[in-house]
Design a protein around this motif. Sequence first.
Motif, PDB file in Angstrom:
ATOM      1  N   ASN A  52      13.896  -4.077 -19.224  1.00 19.75           N
ATOM      2  CA  ASN A  52      12.668  -3.769 -18.489  1.00 19.75           C
ATOM      3  C   ASN A  52      11.473  -3.714 -19.425  1.00 19.75           C
ATOM      4  O   ASN A  52      10.368  -4.152 -19.079  1.00 19.75           O
ATOM      5  N   LEU A  53      11.698  -3.168 -20.610  1.00 21.17           N
ATOM      6  CA  LEU A  53      10.617  -3.059 -21.584  1.00 21.17           C
ATOM      7  C   LEU A  53      10.127  -4.432 -22.018  1.00 21.17           C
ATOM      8  O   LEU A  53       8.920  -4.683 -22.112  1.00 21.17           O
ATOM      9  N   GLU A  54      11.040  -5.343 -22.259  1.00 25.94           N
ATOM     10  CA  GLU A  54      10.645  -6.692 -22.663  1.00 25.94           C
ATOM     11  C   GLU A  54       9.890  -7.410 -21.550  1.00 25.94           C
ATOM     12  O   GLU A  54       8.939  -8.154 -21.813  1.00 25.94           O
ATOM     13  N   ILE A  55      10.295  -7.185 -20.305  1.00 23.08           N
ATOM     14  CA  ILE A  55       9.597  -7.797 -19.172  1.00 23.08           C
ATOM     15  C   ILE A  55       8.176  -7.249 -19.066  1.00 23.08           C
ATOM     16  O   ILE A  55       7.214  -7.981 -18.829  1.00 23.08           O
ATOM     17  N   LEU A  56       8.032  -5.925 -19.258  1.00 17.14           N
ATOM     18  CA  LEU A  56       6.707  -5.309 -19.231  1.00 17.14           C
ATOM     19  C   LEU A  56       5.818  -5.875 -20.335  1.00 17.14           C
ATOM     20  O   LEU A  56       4.649  -6.198 -20.110  1.00 17.14           O
ATOM     21  N   GLU A  57       6.377  -6.015 -21.543  1.00 19.01           N
ATOM     22  CA  GLU A  57       5.591  -6.530 -22.654  1.00 19.01           C
ATOM     23  C   GLU A  57       5.207  -7.986 -22.435  1.00 19.01           C
ATOM     24  O   GLU A  57       4.117  -8.419 -22.834  1.00 19.01           O
ATOM     25  N   ALA A  58       6.075  -8.755 -21.802  1.00 18.86           N
ATOM     26  CA  ALA A  58       5.736 -10.151 -21.493  1.00 18.86           C
ATOM     27  C   ALA A  58       4.567 -10.209 -20.515  1.00 18.86           C
ATOM     28  O   ALA A  58       3.671 -11.055 -20.643  1.00 18.86           O
ATOM     29  N   SER A  59       4.560  -9.288 -19.550  1.00 17.88           N
ATOM     30  CA  SER A  59       3.456  -9.236 -18.594  1.00 17.88           C
ATOM     31  C   SER A  59       2.149  -8.869 -19.284  1.00 17.88           C
ATOM     32  O   SER A  59       1.087  -9.441 -19.001  1.00 17.88           O
ATOM     33  N   LEU A  60       2.217  -7.944 -20.222  1.00 18.42           N
ATOM     34  CA  LEU A  60       1.015  -7.565 -20.969  1.00 18.42           C
ATOM     35  C   LEU A  60       0.535  -8.704 -21.860  1.00 18.42           C
ATOM     36  O   LEU A  60      -0.675  -8.885 -22.057  1.00 18.42           O
ATOM     37  N   ALA A  61       1.461  -9.469 -22.402  1.00 14.52           N
ATOM     38  CA  ALA A  61       1.078 -10.627 -23.210  1.00 14.52           C
ATOM     39  C   ALA A  61       0.312 -11.641 -22.360  1.00 14.52           C
ATOM     40  O   ALA A  61      -0.668 -12.251 -22.819  1.00 14.52           O
ATOM     41  N   GLU A  62       0.744 -11.824 -21.117  1.00 13.52           N
ATOM     42  CA  GLU A  62       0.026 -12.708 -20.200  1.00 13.52           C
ATOM     43  C   GLU A  62      -1.389 -12.187 -19.940  1.00 13.52           C
ATOM     44  O   GLU A  62      -2.351 -12.962 -19.875  1.00 13.52           O
ATOM     45  N   ALA A  63      -1.494 -10.881 -19.775  1.00 12.52           N
ATOM     46  CA  ALA A  63      -2.810 -10.281 -19.540  1.00 12.52           C
ATOM     47  C   ALA A  63      -3.724 -10.489 -20.746  1.00 12.52           C
ATOM     48  O   ALA A  63      -4.909 -10.829 -20.594  1.00 12.52           O
ATOM     49  N   ARG A  64      -3.188 -10.307 -21.951  1.00 11.94           N
ATOM     50  CA  ARG A  64      -3.990 -10.520 -23.152  1.00 11.94           C
ATOM     51  C   ARG A  64      -4.499 -11.957 -23.219  1.00 11.94           C
ATOM     52  O   ARG A  64      -5.667 -12.205 -23.557  1.00 11.94           O
ATOM     53  N   ALA A  65      -3.614 -12.897 -22.901  1.00 13.62           N
ATOM     54  CA  ALA A  65      -4.000 -14.303 -22.951  1.00 13.62           C
ATOM     55  C   ALA A  65      -5.078 -14.615 -21.911  1.00 13.62           C
ATOM     56  O   ALA A  65      -6.032 -15.356 -22.186  1.00 13.62           O
ATOM     57  N   ALA A  66      -4.943 -14.029 -20.711  1.00 10.98           N
ATOM     58  CA  ALA A  66      -5.923 -14.274 -19.653  1.00 10.98           C
ATOM     59  C   ALA A  66      -7.295 -13.731 -20.032  1.00 10.98           C
ATOM     60  O   ALA A  66      -8.328 -14.358 -19.773  1.00 10.98           O
TER      61      ALA A  66
END
Length: 483
Positions: A100-114
């Motif tokens: 779950n933690l890795e999925i959350l961090e992947a979502s935050l990485a997408e937000a940073r890129a956006a």
Amino acid sequence: MRDCEEFFTEPFFSRLRLVLVAVIATTAILAMSSSRIPLTEYRKAYLQSKESDGSHVKEVVSNISAHTQPRKDGDYHQLKNDEGLHNITNVPRSKNKYSNLEILEASLAEARAAIKEARIGQETPHEDFVPKGPMYLNATAFRRSYLEMEKRFKVFIYEEGDPPVFHVGPCKHTYAIEGYFIQALEVSPFRTTDPSKAHLYYLPFSVTRITEFIYVPESREWGLMKSFVADYVNTISHKYPYWNRSLGADHFMLACHDWGPELSFAVPYLYTNSIRALCNANTSERFAPSRDVSIPEIHLPLGTTKGMIGGPSPSKRPILVFYAGGIHGPIRPILLEYWEDKDADVQIHQYLPKGVSYYGMMRKSRYCICPSGYEVASPRMVEALYMGCVPVLIKEGYVIPFSDILNWKAFAVVIPVQDIPNLKKILMAISPRQYIRMQRRGIQVRRHFEINTPPKRYDVFHMILHSIWLRRLNIIVEDATES
């Protein structure tokens, strides 16, 4: 949202429940005579819980010592790259391919890129407001970050602890933002009841209420309050894995009371790793702008902003600059020494004449001085924006709220302390056209400081949450390095 009034009218004893686990015996405070200094029932219950079981205290003290020692495997360190500084925290790897933690961090990485790739684009149909203009450092990036926050951000609120110290706060007070934020977040769509889906974890205690119910008046003793905060962190760190997983880096507290920073020092990782949202945002008192959040101090005499917002046009403001307030701290005595009763255009007073309205004077003035007192924060800054008076900030070491988003120099005047003797000269040098621009911009950004029930997009609740969101974007919580 619960009515703030219920905690002022409801019988206190009917809602008194203390759920903290007893830990760490307090030293000098326990020797004080309760007959000399009356103790609240809440404080009595807390002290009794701490004295109830010595063996348990020793066991928990041993545990907390283990948890507060720096780890030898370098779990917490800094990584510098082209994106800036990121906090890296290692945790055990899940047996699943993606935790779950890795999925959350992947979502935050997408937000940073956006956010990084944000471009001026077409407004979406649901947007009732789009930030524009020189009041923003980067309006496009701010808008994208805000939309990403609305889309993704989730906060878990620890349920441990009951009123009057937890989950509520003052609502008719200079520190009203504490109560307002706590109650708004609890009914907010940003809240999740599933801790495994949370990006951040909120410690829902009110520092103002701790000073009211735990502090012994006139004792000048911090130990009991600090122990109270440490006990709470110890409780949630034993019940849940999240504090120990990140050493507090994905946790946050919010405090408007002046003692908020001092109480955070009770837990080393609370002030070195966690996000602290503070009114007393003073860099000389270990406020770290890259990790901590500066929040506005808002005085609500009636519990709402009714009657506080709005003022006449610039042409109906005959007074150049206004200030009235007590002499405390290092800056205000200098201000009054140079300007009190010295110039009709510069209305500087310690006390207003009888029958003269403080808010009325603000509405008659073009500029309103907002100096620091004993602490850097003051509600005058927000009051000036509410009433259409251009704020004049005279402070040292103060990190202005939302200064990573707002271009304060576009709608406020910032004057160094050493320039107080030149106050009138500086303000008179601002052309009428520039003043009108600043005043209108202040009215435009006012929405970011307004309190609404329920909260509205881009208001002060959402701006505070957005500032916290930005700090979370700069924290990466990783699984342990693969063997």
